[in-house]
Design a protein around this motif. Structure first.
Motif, PDB file in Angstrom:
ATOM      1  N   CYS A 211       0.836  -1.192   0.000  1.00 15.38           N
ATOM      2  CA  CYS A 211       0.000   0.000   0.000  1.00 15.38           C
ATOM      3  C   CYS A 211       0.873   1.245   0.000  1.00 15.38           C
ATOM      4  O   CYS A 211       1.949   1.249   0.579  1.00 15.38           O
TER       5      CYS A 211
ATOM      6  N   CYS B  48      -3.293  -1.775  -2.783  1.00 20.29           N
ATOM      7  CA  CYS B  48      -3.110  -2.861  -1.833  1.00 20.29           C
ATOM      8  C   CYS B  48      -3.444  -4.177  -2.523  1.00 20.29           C
ATOM      9  O   CYS B  48      -4.320  -4.233  -3.366  1.00 20.29           O
TER      10      CYS B  48
ATOM     11  N   ALA C  97      -6.099  -3.734   2.035  1.00 20.98           N
ATOM     12  CA  ALA C  97      -5.191  -3.992   3.151  1.00 20.98           C
ATOM     13  C   ALA C  97      -3.977  -4.734   2.615  1.00 20.98           C
ATOM     14  O   ALA C  97      -4.006  -5.266   1.515  1.00 20.98           O
TER      15      ALA C  97
ATOM     16  N   GLN D 296      -2.945  -8.284   7.269  1.00 23.15           N
ATOM     17  CA  GLN D 296      -3.620  -7.240   8.040  1.00 23.15           C
ATOM     18  C   GLN D 296      -5.125  -7.535   8.086  1.00 23.15           C
ATOM     19  O   GLN D 296      -5.653  -8.206   7.222  1.00 23.15           O
TER      20      GLN D 296
END
Length: 56
Positions: free
Chosen positions: A3, A17, A30, A34
């Motif tokens: 990201c 991402c 994400a 995560q």
């Protein structure tokens, strides 16, 4: 590719991402490992059970 939130001075861009929900496979903005943001599986009106779980 990670990201852009981890690059100094760069704006967060969830499109950069590369993680997917471990339950429904939706791209959730994400990094792998995560927690997935709250989302709905495609075609569903209920929160996906993968919300908040580690992404792939």
């Amino acid at each position: 590719m990670g990201c852009t939130q981890h690059r100094p001075g760069a704006r967060f861009d969830p499109g950069r991402c590369s993680a997917a929900c471990s339950v429904c496979g939706a791209w959730v903005g994400a990094e792998p490992g995560q927690p997935a943001a709250h989302h709905q599986a495609q075609g569903s009106q209920e929160t996906c059970l993968g919300s908040g779980q580690p992404t792939q």
